[in-house]
Structures are given as C-alpha cells and as structure tokens.
Motif scaffolding. Structure first.
Motif, PDB file in Angstrom:
ATOM      1  N   ALA A 195       8.000   4.715  -5.731  1.00 34.98           N
ATOM      2  CA  ALA A 195       7.302   3.523  -5.229  1.00 34.98           C
ATOM      3  C   ALA A 195       8.294   2.536  -4.624  1.00 34.98           C
ATOM      4  O   ALA A 195       8.047   1.952  -3.561  1.00 34.98           O
ATOM      5  N   PHE A 196       9.433   2.373  -5.282  1.00 35.10           N
ATOM      6  CA  PHE A 196      10.431   1.437  -4.774  1.00 35.10           C
ATOM      7  C   PHE A 196      10.966   1.901  -3.422  1.00 35.10           C
ATOM      8  O   PHE A 196      11.111   1.109  -2.482  1.00 35.10           O
ATOM      9  N   HIS A 197      11.239   3.186  -3.321  1.00 35.84           N
ATOM     10  CA  HIS A 197      11.735   3.778  -2.074  1.00 35.84           C
ATOM     11  C   HIS A 197      10.767   3.473  -0.925  1.00 35.84           C
ATOM     12  O   HIS A 197      11.179   3.019   0.155  1.00 35.84           O
ATOM     13  N   ALA A 198       9.475   3.664  -1.170  1.00 36.24           N
ATOM     14  CA  ALA A 198       8.472   3.432  -0.121  1.00 36.24           C
ATOM     15  C   ALA A 198       8.383   1.945   0.236  1.00 36.24           C
ATOM     16  O   ALA A 198       8.291   1.579   1.416  1.00 36.24           O
ATOM     17  N   PRO A 215       0.810  -1.230   0.000  1.00 31.24           N
ATOM     18  CA  PRO A 215       0.000   0.000   0.000  1.00 31.24           C
ATOM     19  C   PRO A 215       0.841   1.278   0.000  1.00 31.24           C
ATOM     20  O   PRO A 215       0.473   2.274  -0.642  1.00 31.24           O
ATOM     21  N   ARG A 216       1.985   1.250   0.676  1.00 35.84           N
ATOM     22  CA  ARG A 216       2.832   2.447   0.687  1.00 35.84           C
ATOM     23  C   ARG A 216       3.461   2.688  -0.684  1.00 35.84           C
ATOM     24  O   ARG A 216       3.724   3.838  -1.066  1.00 35.84           O
ATOM     25  N   ALA A 217       3.692   1.622  -1.447  1.00 39.43           N
ATOM     26  CA  ALA A 217       4.211   1.776  -2.811  1.00 39.43           C
ATOM     27  C   ALA A 217       3.140   2.379  -3.717  1.00 39.43           C
ATOM     28  O   ALA A 217       3.436   3.227  -4.566  1.00 39.43           O
ATOM     29  N   VAL A 218       1.902   1.964  -3.527  1.00 36.49           N
ATOM     30  CA  VAL A 218       0.797   2.489  -4.338  1.00 36.49           C
ATOM     31  C   VAL A 218       0.660   3.987  -4.111  1.00 36.49           C
ATOM     32  O   VAL A 218       0.574   4.778  -5.063  1.00 36.49           O
TER      33      VAL A 218
END
Ligand SMILES: *Cc1c(COP(=O)(O)O)cnc(C)c1O
Length: 382
Positions: A252-255, A21-24
């Motif tokens: 997104a990857f970072h999250a 969800p954080r990536a989204v």
C-alpha cells in the motif's frame, strides 16, 4: 455488529488521512512472504522513491520501519545518541516535547530551545546554544499548533560542523518542500498515514552517510534492537531476514508514494495552498481566524484556526461526527481555542471540505459558506 458496507467517512484530521485509492487496491493484493523476490523488488522501488521524496543524495540509505511515525522518531535517538551526548531539541509544541523526552530516555543531556505556542523557534536562539552539541533535533511542521519551524535556516547554522541534524518531517515530506541533501539533514522520518495517505503502520526514514558513520562509531550497541540501523541494512540492503515486515503495508505504501510522485511535488504543494486559502475565505466571515500570527510561520498542511467567540467547539464537532465528518480541535493549551484542519494527502481535496462547509451552514444556521468556498476554488486545478 452489522456487516453492511461502511458509510463514506469525511476524515479531515491532521492524520491519519483518507487512503489513496491506489493504496486501497494495493492493500488487497494476495499476501507474499517478506523474503519473496517480488517483495524485495518493491522494497527497492520504495527506497528509490523515498530518495526522491526526501531529496537525498543519490546513495542515501532509506527504509520503512515497521511502526508509526513515533517509531521513526525513537529510532533516530536510539541509534544516534549515546549516554552523555548533548542534544539540543527545539520544543514549541507536543511533538517537540516528545522528542526531548525520547532523547533523554536514551541517555542524552537535553538542552531545550522553546518558543511560545503558535510561534516558530527562533534561529538566533538555536545559534546561541550550539556549543558542544552532538545533535540538533527539530520538528519541521508542529502538528499541535500548526507552526512551520525554519529547518533550512537551522541547517545552515550547522554547516561545516559535525553536529547531526534530525528532522521530524511527518507533516511536510511528500507535500511541502524538503531537501535533505541541499539543506544538510542527517536523519529524517515521517509516518505513512500523514502526507502520503497510506495506512498507518510504516515509518519511512532517510539516514545520511554522516549519520551512519556516527552510528558505526558507537561505544555500545543501540538498546533498540528492533530498529538497529545495522539490522535495517541487513534486510533492506543485504536481503537477509531481520523481522517479518508488514508486507501488505509495504504494498500500500509503495502505491501511495508512487501516486504522490506521479502527481508531482509542485502540484501537491499548490493543492495544499489553494485549499487552505479557500477554507479561510469561506470561514472568515463566521469569525474563524489564523491562530499563527506570522504568515511565514504557518504550516500549510495543518491549518490552525482560532474559533469564533462563544463557539461551541465540543458540541459542533460531536454534531459533525454524527454526520460522519471528523474534525480535530486543539491539543493541551490550545484545546477549545482552535481547530486543526488537516490538509495532508487526500484530505487536501475539494469534496471533503465542501462536505464540512455544507454541514456548518446547516448546524450554525448560516448561508453562503459553501458558495464562498466553491467560488474561491473556481478555476483552480486542485
Ligand atoms: C503524527 C505525528 C507524529 C507521530 O506519529 P504517529 O504516527 O502518531 O506515531 C510525530 N510528529 C509529528 C509532527 C506528527 O504530526
């Protein structure tokens, strides 16, 4: 075409995995330029977090390549192999075979160590072929068969030699123990959409000092301009333009990577183990059994299960897909013989697998599958 909201899909494949969800949320951030200071600051954090994930030395160079896991694989051979080099590749499944093919295309003389499908490569077989070899390449977790190869033991063989070790960490880094510095790995890569549950399209890599020195001593430039290690360092270390990185995928990857490190590697490893055990407990009475015979050789993140006698593999998977559940079968020699259940990233959660258990009860006219699954997980923090 309808523009109504898509139905919730249950993605149990061995990659891609359901998005975190954080990536989204991060994917939907307003766009920024690839040379923006805020993007460079995020890149710095990605590099630091990748050092933690791979267990590298403090100053090891890490980066994202703009492409999928296969680009991570290709970049290793393109930068670290020159025409005529002897490269030993461990091949016990289709990703090992892909490595051998790539090494050959970059001019290597490839020696292959094989093992029967469903078995790990033997350390003695690697040891027997090492003389005169410039690089050993091995897939840590072979997705096509669900086998875990003995990377720390192979690395041990190379201690004190100047043979480089390239490891495909696609199904392991971020979800299974990975100790680049402790083991002595020179080049490691994965894909964002596997253990980290980020969107596909970036390949995180880590490159040891030794590997950079080998690269610097090349007789000719790498033919793969796009992933030239020096070009990567221009962008990731010197903040100079090389190519337009997919900025939104970096967000997104970072999250997703931050979320993984916040959860903690030990917790993630336990989650995979507990989920795998509960799935097997639930499905064993139906006739599903482990495909990989030796327990120590089973890859926890890709659960390979032999199908029951007379099981209608294609028919059941098609019926599951009509219920928005994706399950992957075998590949090549294991087609029709096994299922490969993904336990990477957000796939290793009770809710999606409970959906599978309930659907199987219904489709097979069986009872108790979901109850056994829930019971096995009762009291387990996953
Ligand atoms: C998925 C996978 C790859 C290839 O990654 P892509 O993202 O499909 O290019 C390589 N190695 C292993 C072990 C994999 O599971």
């Amino acid at each position: 075409m309808s523009d109504s909201a898509p139905t919730e899909h249950v993605l149990l494949t061995p990659g891609p995995t359901p998005l975190h969800p954080r990536a989204v949320a991060a994917l939907l951030r307003p766009m920024l330029g690839h040379m923006d200071p805020e993007v460079f600051a995020i890149n710095d954090e990605i590099q630091a977090d990748l050092r933690t994930m791979y267990g590298t030395a403090p100053d090891t160079f890490t980066a994202l390549l703009s492409g999928t896991g296969s680009l991570g694989m290709e970049a290793g051979f393109a930068n670290l192999v020159e025409s005529g080099d002897e490269v030993l590749v461990c091949v016990n499944g289709s990703f090992g075979a892909r490595m051998a093919e790539m090494a050959e295309r970059y001019g290597a003389r490839v020696r292959v160590v094989t093992a029967p499908h469903g078995q790990a490569v033997r350390v003695e077989d690697v040891a027997a072929q090492l003389s005169g070899v410039q690089m050993v390449a091995v897939v840590h977790g072979e997705t096509s068969t669900g086998v875990l190869n003995p990377v720390p033991e192979i690395a041990q063989l190379l201690r004190g030699t100047d043979t480089l070790l390239t490891v495909d960490a696609v199904t392991t880094a971020g979800m299974q123990p990975f100790d680049m510095q402790g083991w002595g790995v020179d080049y490691a890569y994965t894909g964002a959409q596997k253990c980290l549950s980020a969107p596909p399209g970036v390949a995180p890599v880590a490159i040891s000092e030794r590997a950079l020195a080998r690269f610097a001593a090349r007789r000719t430039p790498t033919p793969l301009w796009y992933c030239d290690f020096e070009g990567l360092r221009d962008y990731w270390s010197r903040r100079a333009y090389h190519h337009t990185v997919p900025v939104n995928l970096h967000f997104a990857f970072h999250a997703a990577l931050r979320a993984a490190l916040d959860e903690g590697m030990t917790v993630r490893q336990r989650r995979v183990r507990e989920m795998g055990a509960a799935i097997q407990t639930a499905l064993a009475p139906l006739g599903f059994s482990p495909y990989v015979q030796r327990e120590a050789e089973r890859l926890p993140t890709v659960l390979a299960l032999r199908l029951p006698e007379g099981f209608d593999d294609a028919g059941i998977r098609a019926a599951l897909r009509r219920r928005e559940i994706s399950v992957t079968g075998g590949l090549g020699p294991t087609a029709g013989l096994i299922w490969r259940l993904g336990l990477m990233g957000e796939a290793a959660r009770p809710a999606p697998y409970r959906a599978l258990m309930t659907a199987l009860e219904d489709l097979l006219g069986e009872r108790g599958v979901a109850a056994r699954f829930d019971e096995a997980l009762a009291g387990v923090p996953v």
